[in-house]
Design a protein around this motif. Structure first.
Motif, mmCIF file in Angstrom:
data_model
loop_
_atom_site.group_PDB
_atom_site.id
_atom_site.type_symbol
_atom_site.label_atom_id
_atom_site.label_comp_id
_atom_site.label_asym_id
_atom_site.label_seq_id
_atom_site.Cartn_x
_atom_site.Cartn_y
_atom_site.Cartn_z
ATOM 1 N N VAL A 1 -5.067 -7.725 8.159
ATOM 2 C CA VAL A 1 -3.618 -7.945 8.171
ATOM 3 C C VAL A 1 -3.040 -7.589 6.795
ATOM 4 C CG1 VAL A 1 -1.781 -9.637 8.492
ATOM 5 C CG2 VAL A 1 -3.860 -9.753 9.913
ATOM 6 N N THR A 2 -3.698 -8.056 5.747
ATOM 7 C CA THR A 2 -3.270 -7.723 4.389
ATOM 8 C C THR A 2 -3.306 -6.218 4.155
ATOM 9 O OG1 THR A 2 -4.178 -9.833 3.635
ATOM 10 C CG2 THR A 2 -3.672 -8.190 1.948
ATOM 11 N N ALA A 3 -4.379 -5.577 4.631
ATOM 12 C CA ALA A 3 -4.511 -4.130 4.463
ATOM 13 C C ALA A 3 -3.372 -3.385 5.151
ATOM 14 C CB ALA A 3 -5.861 -3.676 5.021
ATOM 15 N N ARG A 4 -2.974 -3.867 6.349
ATOM 16 C CA ARG A 4 -1.876 -3.195 7.079
ATOM 17 C C ARG A 4 -0.569 -3.311 6.302
ATOM 18 N NH1 ARG A 4 0.979 -0.099 8.420
ATOM 19 N NH2 ARG A 4 1.827 0.437 10.477
ATOM 20 N N LEU A 5 -0.378 -4.441 5.639
ATOM 21 C CA LEU A 5 0.826 -4.597 4.822
ATOM 22 C C LEU A 5 0.799 -3.662 3.619
ATOM 23 C CD1 LEU A 5 1.192 -8.484 4.949
ATOM 24 C CD2 LEU A 5 2.774 -6.816 5.932
ATOM 25 N N PHE A 6 -0.359 -3.503 2.994
ATOM 26 C CA PHE A 6 -0.482 -2.559 1.876
ATOM 27 C C PHE A 6 -0.128 -1.140 2.330
ATOM 28 C CE2 PHE A 6 -3.904 -5.408 -0.281
ATOM 29 C CZ PHE A 6 -2.905 -6.150 -0.874
ATOM 30 N N VAL A 7 -0.650 -0.765 3.489
ATOM 31 C CA VAL A 7 -0.372 0.582 4.006
ATOM 32 C C VAL A 7 1.123 0.729 4.294
ATOM 33 C CG1 VAL A 7 -0.767 2.165 5.929
ATOM 34 C CG2 VAL A 7 -2.686 0.918 4.943
ATOM 35 N N GLY A 8 1.726 -0.303 4.890
ATOM 36 C CA GLY A 8 3.150 -0.242 5.199
ATOM 37 C C GLY A 8 4.004 -0.093 3.958
ATOM 38 N N ILE A 9 3.688 -0.862 2.913
ATOM 39 C CA ILE A 9 4.432 -0.751 1.647
ATOM 40 C C ILE A 9 4.195 0.606 1.017
ATOM 41 C CG2 ILE A 9 4.671 -1.668 -0.688
ATOM 42 C CD1 ILE A 9 3.821 -4.406 0.451
ATOM 43 N N GLY A 10 2.933 1.029 1.008
ATOM 44 C CA GLY A 10 2.567 2.290 0.363
ATOM 45 C C GLY A 10 3.186 3.507 1.023
ATOM 46 N N LYS A 11 3.466 3.429 2.325
ATOM 47 C CA LYS A 11 4.058 4.564 3.039
ATOM 48 C C LYS A 11 5.573 4.435 3.172
ATOM 49 C CE LYS A 11 1.784 6.263 6.562
ATOM 50 N NZ LYS A 11 1.086 6.369 7.861
ATOM 51 N N GLY A 12 6.141 3.403 2.568
ATOM 52 C CA GLY A 12 7.589 3.229 2.644
ATOM 53 C C GLY A 12 8.070 2.675 3.966
ATOM 54 N N GLN A 13 7.155 2.114 4.779
ATOM 55 C CA GLN A 13 7.542 1.529 6.066
ATOM 56 C C GLN A 13 8.067 0.109 5.905
ATOM 57 O OE1 GLN A 13 3.663 1.937 7.814
ATOM 58 N NE2 GLN A 13 4.187 3.849 8.858
ATOM 59 N N LEU A 14 7.807 -0.477 4.739
ATOM 60 C CA LEU A 14 8.231 -1.847 4.428
ATOM 61 C C LEU A 14 8.945 -1.844 3.086
ATOM 62 C CD1 LEU A 14 5.183 -4.063 5.392
ATOM 63 C CD2 LEU A 14 7.528 -4.628 5.903
ATOM 64 N N LEU A 15 10.202 -2.217 3.077
ATOM 65 C CA LEU A 15 10.962 -2.248 1.827
ATOM 66 C C LEU A 15 11.218 -3.702 1.440
ATOM 67 C CD1 LEU A 15 13.478 0.658 2.536
ATOM 68 C CD2 LEU A 15 11.286 0.734 1.319
ATOM 69 N N ALA A 16 10.176 -4.350 0.953
ATOM 70 C CA ALA A 16 10.274 -5.759 0.567
ATOM 71 C C ALA A 16 10.704 -5.875 -0.893
ATOM 72 C CB ALA A 16 8.932 -6.445 0.779
ATOM 73 N N SER A 17 11.168 -7.049 -1.247
ATOM 74 C CA SER A 17 11.610 -7.283 -2.621
ATOM 75 C C SER A 17 10.417 -7.277 -3.580
ATOM 76 C CB SER A 17 12.329 -8.631 -2.712
ATOM 77 O OG SER A 17 11.418 -9.691 -2.485
ATOM 78 N N LYS A 18 10.734 -7.102 -4.874
ATOM 79 C CA LYS A 18 9.676 -7.114 -5.900
ATOM 80 C C LYS A 18 8.931 -8.439 -5.891
ATOM 81 C CE LYS A 18 10.900 -8.037 -10.009
ATOM 82 N NZ LYS A 18 11.556 -8.012 -11.335
ATOM 83 N N ASP A 19 9.651 -9.531 -5.781
ATOM 84 C CA ASP A 19 9.000 -10.843 -5.782
ATOM 85 C C ASP A 19 8.067 -11.009 -4.594
ATOM 86 O OD1 ASP A 19 10.319 -11.502 -8.098
ATOM 87 O OD2 ASP A 19 11.951 -12.572 -7.078
ATOM 88 N N ALA A 20 8.491 -10.504 -3.418
ATOM 89 C CA ALA A 20 7.645 -10.614 -2.221
ATOM 90 C C ALA A 20 6.384 -9.776 -2.371
ATOM 91 C CB ALA A 20 8.430 -10.184 -0.977
ATOM 92 N N ARG A 21 6.515 -8.581 -2.936
ATOM 93 C CA ARG A 21 5.342 -7.724 -3.150
ATOM 94 C C ARG A 21 4.380 -8.360 -4.140
ATOM 95 N NH1 ARG A 21 9.502 -4.057 -3.954
ATOM 96 N NH2 ARG A 21 8.819 -3.584 -6.087
ATOM 97 N N CYS A 22 4.934 -8.922 -5.188
ATOM 98 C CA CYS A 22 4.100 -9.570 -6.204
ATOM 99 C C CYS A 22 3.377 -10.782 -5.628
ATOM 100 C CB CYS A 22 4.977 -9.983 -7.378
ATOM 101 S SG CYS A 22 4.046 -10.759 -8.719
ATOM 102 N N LEU A 23 4.101 -11.587 -4.838
ATOM 103 C CA LEU A 23 3.489 -12.771 -4.228
ATOM 104 C C LEU A 23 2.383 -12.380 -3.255
ATOM 105 C CD1 LEU A 23 3.491 -15.843 -3.926
ATOM 106 C CD2 LEU A 23 5.254 -15.586 -2.139
ATOM 107 N N LEU A 24 2.590 -11.291 -2.529
ATOM 108 C CA LEU A 24 1.549 -10.819 -1.604
ATOM 109 C C LEU A 24 0.262 -10.520 -2.357
ATOM 110 C CD1 LEU A 24 0.731 -9.764 1.272
ATOM 111 C CD2 LEU A 24 1.548 -7.514 0.518
ATOM 112 N N LEU A 25 0.375 -9.825 -3.478
ATOM 113 C CA LEU A 25 -0.813 -9.486 -4.271
ATOM 114 C C LEU A 25 -1.431 -10.727 -4.909
ATOM 115 C CD1 LEU A 25 0.558 -6.222 -5.871
ATOM 116 C CD2 LEU A 25 -1.388 -6.365 -4.325
ATOM 117 N N GLN A 26 -0.611 -11.632 -5.389
ATOM 118 C CA GLN A 26 -1.137 -12.860 -5.992
ATOM 119 C C GLN A 26 -1.910 -13.703 -4.978
ATOM 120 O OE1 GLN A 26 2.346 -14.773 -7.563
ATOM 121 N NE2 GLN A 26 2.222 -13.733 -9.549
#
Length: 464
Positions: free
Chosen positions: A342-367
């Motif tokens: 599930v985490t990997a799918r989110l990384f792919v979505g962000i990396g391909k521009g399919q998910l435009l989440a906020s900076k804080d949300a992206r940072c929290l996902l990685l943390q």
């Protein structure tokens, strides 16, 4: 167009030497499409079962000529009594004028119908008037041909032909392209009656009074969604997940499932995952297989959300699952690695521009999930069928590179140390590391390229 000719003397009918078929056409190659059609027409006119009077020159009282816009012309022998009995169109055209003409001459009455869309289908429709069992005759035809016969039957008001065609279409299977033709023709003809309605029921749903079509569609799709999520046979579930996802992707309206309905299903799966994951972390491995099952369900729903560009709330919810993240190391890796997909799918979505989440949300996902993702990567790589390692690694690299440079440095330096000690069991995000290196050290050493100065030169235009 039909011309009955009482004003002119009836033309004598000349019997052709090859039989009762009279076909007027220029010489055409046998390989030509027109020639093949004329050959089929000749076979239709020449084939008569015992007792069938269709195209019987000796007993007919009408010489009917059909012509098409492309110049094909065919003559045949038919009977007024049969045409009038089966077609309200012919009953009107051959009534009083027919009687007056017959009183003056015993020669066959001349009828011409011009601008036929398909002469072959028109002849086939007329031949059906001579058949006792129309349904049995139509059983030998395909859907496209029956649609043509239906169109002609409706035009000449051949009610028995219309009914038989509709009964055939209601019972016969259709190919996907034929389905559109059936619906289009019935809409064009605006046929009334129970049978026409039964045919249309195969391609449309009756809307109950007081309900909207979108609500009924959503209800059906939600049932499919929950049946797939709760199905017991894993192989069948995988197949049906692919099928439902494909059908949803093909739907252009995007109005079939509301965002709230999808997130409600998502919340149910997440709650089950939390329940079984925390039990497993407490060494209670009863129903531990539910962890992989619910993680797979979430992965599937996430695909749907990303396709519909409504996955940002899912990312925020997943990034906030700190309790699951802290319990992650206490669950055996064989049972937990599907969660990291599930985490990997989110990384792919962000990396391909399919998910435009906020900076804080992206940072929290990685943390929250980056370390558990690292811990499970080796198992994912070996056990997850269809996992595209390079796609996931590129997605992670691009996700990290969307953060401020200082955060990139912290994450990538930690990765560098981990990769050197884990090798293949750690994702290879070397490309992201190189991008960060160039960004950081070029800027630090003043090697960034200065923007080029715009130079404007004077130009003169000579008057001619």
């Amino acid at each position: 167009m039909m011309a009955s000719e009482p004003e002119c003397q009836p033309r004598p009918q000349i019997a052709p030497s090859m039989g009762p078929v009279s076909v007027l056409r220029p010489p055409i190659s046998v390989q030509d499409k027109s020639a093949l059609m004329m050959q089929r027409i000749s076979e239709i006119l020449a084939s008569r079962s015992p007792g069938n009077q269709f195209n019987d020159m000796s007993s007919s009282d009408i010489k009917l000529t059909l012509s098409s816009k492309d110049g094909v012309s065919v003559s045949m022998s038919v009977h007024r009594q049969i045409l009038v009995a089966h077609s309200r169109f012919f009953a009107e055209k051959l009534s009083d004028r027919w009687t007056r003409q017959q009183q003056r001459s015993a020669s066959p009455y001349i009828v011409e119908i011009a601008d036929c869309d398909d002469v072959e289908i028109y002849i086939e429709t007329l031949r059906l008037m001579y058949c006792k069992d129309l349904r049995k005759k139509l059983m030998k035809e395909d859907v496209s041909r029956v649609l043509g016969i239906l169109k002609v039957s409706a035009a000449i008001e051949f009610d028995a032909g219309v009914l038989s065609c509709l009964e055939y279409l209601e019972a016969a299977p259709w190919a996907e392209d034929e389905e559109e033709k059936v619906a289009a023709l019935l809409s064009e003809l605006r046929l009334e009656g129970v049978v026409a309605g039964e045919v249309l029921k195969r391609v449309s749903v009756e809307i109950t009074a007081g309900t909207e079509e979108s609500n009924e569609n959503e209800e059906v799709l939600l049932k499919l969604l929950h049946v797939v999520l709760e199905g017991k046979d894993e192989k069948a579930r995988r197949e049906m997940k692919g099928l439902v996802l494909k059908m949803l992707r093909e739907n252009a309206s995007q109005n079939d499932l509301r965002k709230e309905s999808l997130y409600s299903a998502c919340d149910g799966c997440l709650e089950l995952l939390r329940h079984h994951f925390l039990r497993a972390a407490a060494s209670d491995l009863q129903d531990v297989g539910q962890i992989a099952r619910q993680a797979d369900n979430l992965h599937w729903i996430l695909d749907i959300l990303i396709d519909r560009q409504i996955a940002e709330d899912f990312l925020k919810t997943w990034a906030s699952q700190s309790e699951l993240s802290h319990a992650h190391s206490k669950v055996p890796v064989v049972h937990r690695y599907e969660v990291s997909r599930v985490t990997a799918r989110l990384f792919v979505g962000i990396g391909k521009g399919q998910l435009l989440a906020s900076k804080d949300a992206r940072c929290l996902l990685l943390q929250t999930w980056l370390v558990p993702f690292y811990d499970d990567f080796g198992w994912m790589r070996r056990a997850s069928k269809g996992l595209d390692r390079h796609l996931v690694e590129d997605g992670l690299s691009n996700t990290i590179l969307t953060l401020p440079l200082a955060w990139q440095q912290e994450i990538l330096l930690a990765w560098f140390d981990r990769f050197l000690n884990s090798g293949e069991d750690c994702p290879n995000i070397q490309r992201g590391f190189e991008v960060w290196w160039r960004r950081a050290f070029w800027r630090r050493h003043g090697k960034t390229e200065r923007p080029r100065q715009l130079r404007i030169t004077t130009a003169t235009i000579e008057n001619s």
